[in-house]
Design a protein around this motif. Structure first.
Motif, PDB file in Angstrom:
ATOM      1  N   LYS A   1       0.819  -1.226   0.000  1.00  0.00           N
ATOM      2  CA  LYS A   1       0.000   0.000   0.000  1.00  0.00           C
ATOM      3  C   LYS A   1       0.851   1.275   0.000  1.00  0.00           C
ATOM      4  O   LYS A   1       0.291   2.372  -0.017  1.00  0.00           O
ATOM      5  CB  LYS A   1      -0.917   0.011   1.218  1.00  0.00           C
ATOM      6  CG  LYS A   1      -1.928  -1.126   1.259  1.00  0.00           C
ATOM      7  CD  LYS A   1      -2.981  -0.901   2.326  1.00  0.00           C
ATOM      8  CE  LYS A   1      -2.397  -0.936   3.720  1.00  0.00           C
ATOM      9  NZ  LYS A   1      -3.449  -0.760   4.764  1.00  0.00           N
ATOM     10  N   LEU A   2       2.172   1.127   0.024  1.00  0.00           N
ATOM     11  CA  LEU A   2       3.040   2.305   0.095  1.00  0.00           C
ATOM     12  C   LEU A   2       2.944   3.117  -1.194  1.00  0.00           C
ATOM     13  O   LEU A   2       3.263   2.641  -2.272  1.00  0.00           O
ATOM     14  CB  LEU A   2       4.489   1.885   0.335  1.00  0.00           C
ATOM     15  CG  LEU A   2       5.485   3.027   0.549  1.00  0.00           C
ATOM     16  CD1 LEU A   2       5.255   3.682   1.911  1.00  0.00           C
ATOM     17  CD2 LEU A   2       6.926   2.519   0.457  1.00  0.00           C
ATOM     18  N   LYS A   3       2.511   4.370  -1.068  1.00  0.00           N
ATOM     19  CA  LYS A   3       2.340   5.233  -2.233  1.00  0.00           C
ATOM     20  C   LYS A   3       3.460   6.246  -2.389  1.00  0.00           C
ATOM     21  O   LYS A   3       3.613   6.832  -3.469  1.00  0.00           O
ATOM     22  CB  LYS A   3       0.997   5.959  -2.148  1.00  0.00           C
ATOM     23  CG  LYS A   3      -0.199   5.023  -2.210  1.00  0.00           C
ATOM     24  CD  LYS A   3      -0.225   4.238  -3.498  1.00  0.00           C
ATOM     25  CE  LYS A   3      -1.402   3.274  -3.543  1.00  0.00           C
ATOM     26  NZ  LYS A   3      -1.397   2.455  -4.782  1.00  0.00           N
ATOM     27  N   GLY A   4       4.224   6.471  -1.337  1.00  0.00           N
ATOM     28  CA  GLY A   4       5.298   7.443  -1.441  1.00  0.00           C
ATOM     29  C   GLY A   4       6.039   7.568  -0.124  1.00  0.00           C
ATOM     30  O   GLY A   4       5.585   7.094   0.917  1.00  0.00           O
ATOM     31  N   ILE A   5       7.201   8.210  -0.197  1.00  0.00           N
ATOM     32  CA  ILE A   5       8.025   8.449   0.987  1.00  0.00           C
ATOM     33  C   ILE A   5       8.382   9.932   1.014  1.00  0.00           C
ATOM     34  O   ILE A   5       8.743  10.508  -0.009  1.00  0.00           O
ATOM     35  CB  ILE A   5       9.313   7.605   0.951  1.00  0.00           C
ATOM     36  CG1 ILE A   5       8.978   6.106   1.000  1.00  0.00           C
ATOM     37  CG2 ILE A   5      10.238   7.968   2.118  1.00  0.00           C
ATOM     38  CD1 ILE A   5      10.183   5.207   0.761  1.00  0.00           C
ATOM     39  N   ILE A   6       8.275  10.519   2.203  1.00  0.00           N
ATOM     40  CA  ILE A   6       8.663  11.914   2.393  1.00  0.00           C
ATOM     41  C   ILE A   6       9.785  11.960   3.417  1.00  0.00           C
ATOM     42  O   ILE A   6       9.678  11.344   4.484  1.00  0.00           O
ATOM     43  CB  ILE A   6       7.484  12.778   2.850  1.00  0.00           C
ATOM     44  CG1 ILE A   6       6.322  12.664   1.849  1.00  0.00           C
ATOM     45  CG2 ILE A   6       7.904  14.238   2.997  1.00  0.00           C
ATOM     46  CD1 ILE A   6       5.045  13.319   2.306  1.00  0.00           C
ATOM     47  N   ILE A   7      10.862  12.654   3.091  1.00  0.00           N
ATOM     48  CA  ILE A   7      12.029  12.712   3.961  1.00  0.00           C
ATOM     49  C   ILE A   7      12.224  14.140   4.452  1.00  0.00           C
ATOM     50  O   ILE A   7      12.154  15.093   3.670  1.00  0.00           O
ATOM     51  CB  ILE A   7      13.286  12.221   3.221  1.00  0.00           C
ATOM     52  CG1 ILE A   7      13.133  10.741   2.861  1.00  0.00           C
ATOM     53  CG2 ILE A   7      14.547  12.432   4.068  1.00  0.00           C
ATOM     54  CD1 ILE A   7      14.285  10.167   2.064  1.00  0.00           C
ATOM     55  N   GLY A   8      12.489  14.281   5.749  1.00  0.00           N
ATOM     56  CA  GLY A   8      12.741  15.594   6.322  1.00  0.00           C
ATOM     57  C   GLY A   8      14.061  15.614   7.068  1.00  0.00           C
ATOM     58  O   GLY A   8      14.479  14.601   7.642  1.00  0.00           O
ATOM     59  N   GLY A   9      14.729  16.772   7.046  1.00  0.00           N
ATOM     60  CA  GLY A   9      15.991  16.912   7.757  1.00  0.00           C
ATOM     61  C   GLY A   9      16.660  18.218   7.390  1.00  0.00           C
ATOM     62  O   GLY A   9      16.150  18.972   6.559  1.00  0.00           O
ATOM     63  N   PRO A  10      17.801  18.513   7.997  1.00  0.00           N
ATOM     64  CA  PRO A  10      18.546  19.722   7.643  1.00  0.00           C
ATOM     65  C   PRO A  10      18.898  19.730   6.160  1.00  0.00           C
ATOM     66  O   PRO A  10      19.057  18.668   5.537  1.00  0.00           O
ATOM     67  CB  PRO A  10      19.803  19.629   8.508  1.00  0.00           C
ATOM     68  CG  PRO A  10      19.412  18.724   9.633  1.00  0.00           C
ATOM     69  CD  PRO A  10      18.446  17.737   9.063  1.00  0.00           C
ATOM     70  N   MET A  11      19.056  20.925   5.608  1.00  0.00           N
ATOM     71  CA  MET A  11      19.207  21.068   4.158  1.00  0.00           C
ATOM     72  C   MET A  11      20.298  20.200   3.534  1.00  0.00           C
ATOM     73  O   MET A  11      20.025  19.503   2.561  1.00  0.00           O
ATOM     74  CB  MET A  11      19.424  22.531   3.768  1.00  0.00           C
ATOM     75  CG  MET A  11      19.440  22.759   2.271  1.00  0.00           C
ATOM     76  SD  MET A  11      19.442  24.515   1.822  1.00  0.00           S
ATOM     77  CE  MET A  11      17.771  24.980   2.239  1.00  0.00           C
ATOM     78  N   PRO A  12      21.542  20.159   4.036  1.00  0.00           N
ATOM     79  CA  PRO A  12      22.511  19.313   3.345  1.00  0.00           C
ATOM     80  C   PRO A  12      22.363  17.835   3.697  1.00  0.00           C
ATOM     81  O   PRO A  12      22.676  16.962   2.889  1.00  0.00           O
ATOM     82  CB  PRO A  12      23.860  19.852   3.832  1.00  0.00           C
ATOM     83  CG  PRO A  12      23.578  20.437   5.171  1.00  0.00           C
ATOM     84  CD  PRO A  12      22.162  20.928   5.126  1.00  0.00           C
ATOM     85  N   THR A  13      21.846  17.550   4.912  1.00  0.00           N
ATOM     86  CA  THR A  13      21.885  16.181   5.419  1.00  0.00           C
ATOM     87  C   THR A  13      21.017  15.231   4.616  1.00  0.00           C
ATOM     88  O   THR A  13      21.449  14.138   4.237  1.00  0.00           O
ATOM     89  CB  THR A  13      21.464  16.151   6.905  1.00  0.00           C
ATOM     90  OG1 THR A  13      22.272  17.075   7.633  1.00  0.00           O
ATOM     91  CG2 THR A  13      21.646  14.765   7.491  1.00  0.00           C
ATOM     92  N   LYS A  14      19.777  15.629   4.348  1.00  0.00           N
ATOM     93  CA  LYS A  14      18.881  14.710   3.641  1.00  0.00           C
ATOM     94  C   LYS A  14      19.358  14.464   2.212  1.00  0.00           C
ATOM     95  O   LYS A  14      19.238  13.350   1.689  1.00  0.00           O
ATOM     96  CB  LYS A  14      17.444  15.216   3.680  1.00  0.00           C
ATOM     97  CG  LYS A  14      17.213  16.587   3.120  1.00  0.00           C
ATOM     98  CD  LYS A  14      15.791  17.054   3.370  1.00  0.00           C
ATOM     99  CE  LYS A  14      15.529  18.420   2.780  1.00  0.00           C
ATOM    100  NZ  LYS A  14      16.412  19.466   3.330  1.00  0.00           N
TER     101      LYS A  14
END
Length: 231
Positions: free
Chosen positions: A80-93
């Protein structure tokens, strides 16, 4: 408004922590949190500082690989996975995407990158709040795909119905595979059609008028069905 049959992976990360979660409908479920144990930046000078930075860089890359392994374990088998969203500091992600060796199947599922200053449960909460536009766009794209399919079949005269009498007949014969309803219909009407569709285990999709296709669909009557077989 997200369908609970669709889930999104959420990852909040920095070089010290990473938290993994699922967004299912409106419910957020924290799955796991890991820590790196990486020391902070070294401020001494000379060769000692350079050696420390090399060692630290290696530890960061290893942590990125651990994040990728956890993502694979938690998300890879989710149908059922439709997408992944990643969050973090600007260079890190961005560095994680480059260095983490994330499997291609999951990398292709990434639908958004959000700047965050937290990598814990609070970071996940912020990630959900900051991702509303991304998720709304995903919902609009989903609606557009459904309606494109409906209009294509309608144009070809293939197993569709849009007149209420024809849809009633199709439901009576158990022929409706997907019932599509415009959200501009009256609530009671949506509820009534939904009950009829559920009685034959048909799928139901409620579409907006935020796209030209959605507006066209409402002007057509605001109700349509893709059929399992012709009647």
């Amino acid at each position: 408004m997200l369908d609970a049959e669709e889930v999104y992976g959420l990852v909040a990360l920095d070089t010290k922590d990473a938290t993994f979660a699922l967004l299912e409908g409106k419910q957020v479920k924290i799955l796991r949190k890991i820590t790196s144990g990486i020391p902070g930046k070294h401020h001494a000078g000379g060769q000692s500082s350079q050696r420390f930075e090399r060692l630290r860089d290696g530890m960061v890359k290893e942590f990125y690989r651990r994040i990728a392994e956890n993502m694979k374990e938690l998300y890879f088998a989710l149908a059922k996975l439709k997408g992944i969203i990643i969050g973090g500091p600007m260079p890190t992600k961005e560095d994680f995407i480059k260095e983490g060796q994330l499997v291609t199947a999951l990398k292709d599922k990434i639908i958004g990158m959000i700047d965050l200053g937290y990598a814990d449960e609070h970071g996940i909460e912020m990630l959900v709040n900051e991702s509303k536009d991304i998720l709304e766009q995903q919902e609009i794209m989903k609606e557009k795909k459904i309606l494109d399919n409906f209009f294509e079949k309608l144009g070809k005269g293939e197993k569709v119905a849009y007149k209420k009498a024809d849809i009633e007949k199709a439901i009576k014969y158990g022929a409706v595979q997907l019932l599509i309803l415009s959200d501009k219909l009256k609530k009671d009407e949506i509820k009534e059609w939904g009950k009829k569709a559920e009685s034959i285990s048909a799928n139901i999709e409620i579409v907006s008028t935020e796209t030209p296709e959605g507006e066209q669909f409402f002007n057509l009557g605001g109700i349509g069905a893709i059929l399992r077989f012709g009647i």
